[in-house]
Motif scaffolding. Structure first.
Motif, PDB file in Angstrom:
ATOM      1  N   ASN A  72       7.645   0.320   1.075  1.00 52.12           N
ATOM      2  CA  ASN A  72       6.497   0.050   0.079  1.00 52.12           C
ATOM      3  C   ASN A  72       6.521   0.596  -1.383  1.00 52.12           C
ATOM      4  OD1 ASN A  72       5.268  -1.643   2.290  1.00 52.12           O
ATOM      5  ND2 ASN A  72       3.406  -0.342   2.315  1.00 52.12           N
TER       6      ASN A  72
ATOM      7  N   ASP B 101      10.668   4.974  -0.131  1.00 53.38           N
ATOM      8  CA  ASP B 101       9.946   4.377   0.989  1.00 53.38           C
ATOM      9  C   ASP B 101       9.966   2.890   0.609  1.00 53.38           C
ATOM     10  OD1 ASP B 101       7.428   4.581   2.768  1.00 53.38           O
ATOM     11  OD2 ASP B 101       6.804   3.328   0.815  1.00 53.38           O
TER      12      ASP B 101
ATOM     13  N   PRO C  99       0.974  -1.258   0.100  1.00 52.91           N
ATOM     14  CA  PRO C  99       0.030   0.133  -0.082  1.00 52.91           C
ATOM     15  C   PRO C  99       0.889   1.217   0.115  1.00 52.91           C
ATOM     16  CG  PRO C  99      -0.573  -1.604   1.929  1.00 52.91           C
ATOM     17  CD  PRO C  99       0.867  -2.180   1.210  1.00 52.91           C
ATOM     18  N   LEU C 100       0.352   2.475  -1.023  1.00 50.88           N
ATOM     19  CA  LEU C 100       1.038   3.529  -0.816  1.00 50.88           C
ATOM     20  C   LEU C 100       0.147   4.600  -0.244  1.00 50.88           C
ATOM     21  CD1 LEU C 100       2.564   3.429  -4.297  1.00 50.88           C
ATOM     22  CD2 LEU C 100       3.593   2.525  -2.343  1.00 50.88           C
ATOM     23  N   THR C 101       0.670   5.622   0.403  1.00 50.78           N
ATOM     24  CA  THR C 101      -0.139   6.753   0.772  1.00 50.78           C
ATOM     25  C   THR C 101      -0.258   7.598  -0.352  1.00 50.78           C
ATOM     26  OG1 THR C 101       1.851   8.059   1.438  1.00 50.78           O
ATOM     27  CG2 THR C 101       1.148   6.704   3.093  1.00 50.78           C
ATOM     28  N   PRO C 102      -1.364   8.586  -0.159  1.00 46.51           N
ATOM     29  CA  PRO C 102      -1.733   9.598  -1.271  1.00 46.51           C
ATOM     30  C   PRO C 102      -0.341  10.461  -1.600  1.00 46.51           C
ATOM     31  CG  PRO C 102      -3.450   9.154   0.096  1.00 46.51           C
ATOM     32  CD  PRO C 102      -2.261   8.539   0.538  1.00 46.51           C
ATOM     33  N   ASP C 103       0.635  10.775  -0.447  1.00 42.30           N
ATOM     34  CA  ASP C 103       1.590  11.700  -0.684  1.00 42.30           C
ATOM     35  C   ASP C 103       2.543  11.064  -1.477  1.00 42.30           C
ATOM     36  OD1 ASP C 103       0.439  13.724   0.940  1.00 42.30           O
ATOM     37  OD2 ASP C 103       1.500  12.947   2.759  1.00 42.30           O
ATOM     38  N   ILE C 104       2.786   9.557  -1.094  1.00 37.44           N
ATOM     39  CA  ILE C 104       3.819   8.893  -2.083  1.00 37.44           C
ATOM     40  C   ILE C 104       3.059   8.796  -3.513  1.00 37.44           C
ATOM     41  CG2 ILE C 104       4.610   6.611  -2.309  1.00 37.44           C
ATOM     42  CD1 ILE C 104       4.912   6.555   0.749  1.00 37.44           C
TER      43      ILE C 104
END
Length: 151
Positions: free
Chosen positions: A68, A66, A49-54
């Motif tokens: 992930n 990162d 899973p990736l965050t919206p910022d990434i």
């Protein structure tokens, strides 16, 4: 049968990345391509899973350091059979063969010639995938067309 399906997904996915949504005049082809791209992204997002910022950073060509994200890139390469999970070798010949655009083939070859010697022999497939992407972007920003992490 599964290998043919995988090859078709890869070809369509790579074509879509290189040519946007206008690669075919067939009805619903845009929807099919978008669905295939989404399936690949969803598969790798489920694993890493990736965050919206990434995702936002990656879309801008910034490669977040990162774990992930690194493994997400590896997952994309792995799902497209472009990396050997045991040796972490990137199969540039296959990658190039999947690209319909001759200019992009040259960009990938140039990036591979420059980048792969510096990352060869590293057993961590996530790190190798990430290092290839980071190096390739430094060689030519056009390569961003093949790295995607969102719609």
């Amino acid at each position: 049968m599964e290998a043919i399906y995988k090859i078709n997904i890869v070809v369509v996915f790579m074509s879509m990345l290189l040519h946007g949504t206008q690669i075919s005049a067939r009805p619903n082809s845009d929807e099919n391509i978008a669905a295939m791209k989404k399936a690949l992204i969803d598969t790798c997002m489920a694993k890493y899973p990736l965050t919206p910022d990434i995702i936002d950073s990656a879309k801008k060509g910034l490669m977040p350091d990162d774990r992930n994200f690194k493994c997400f890139l590896m997952c994309n390469f792995d799902e497209m059979s472009l990396i050997d999970s045991e040796t972490a070798d990137i199969d540039v010949d296959t990658m190039v063969s999947l690209i319909p655009d001759e200019d992009m083939k040259a960009v990938i070859k140039k990036a591979a010639d420059h980048c792969l010697p510096n990352i060869a022999g590293k057993p961590d497939t996530c790190e190798v995938s990430y290092n290839f992407a980071v190096c390739a972007l430094k060689v030519d920003e056009k390569i961003m067309k093949i790295f995607s992490c969102g719609n």
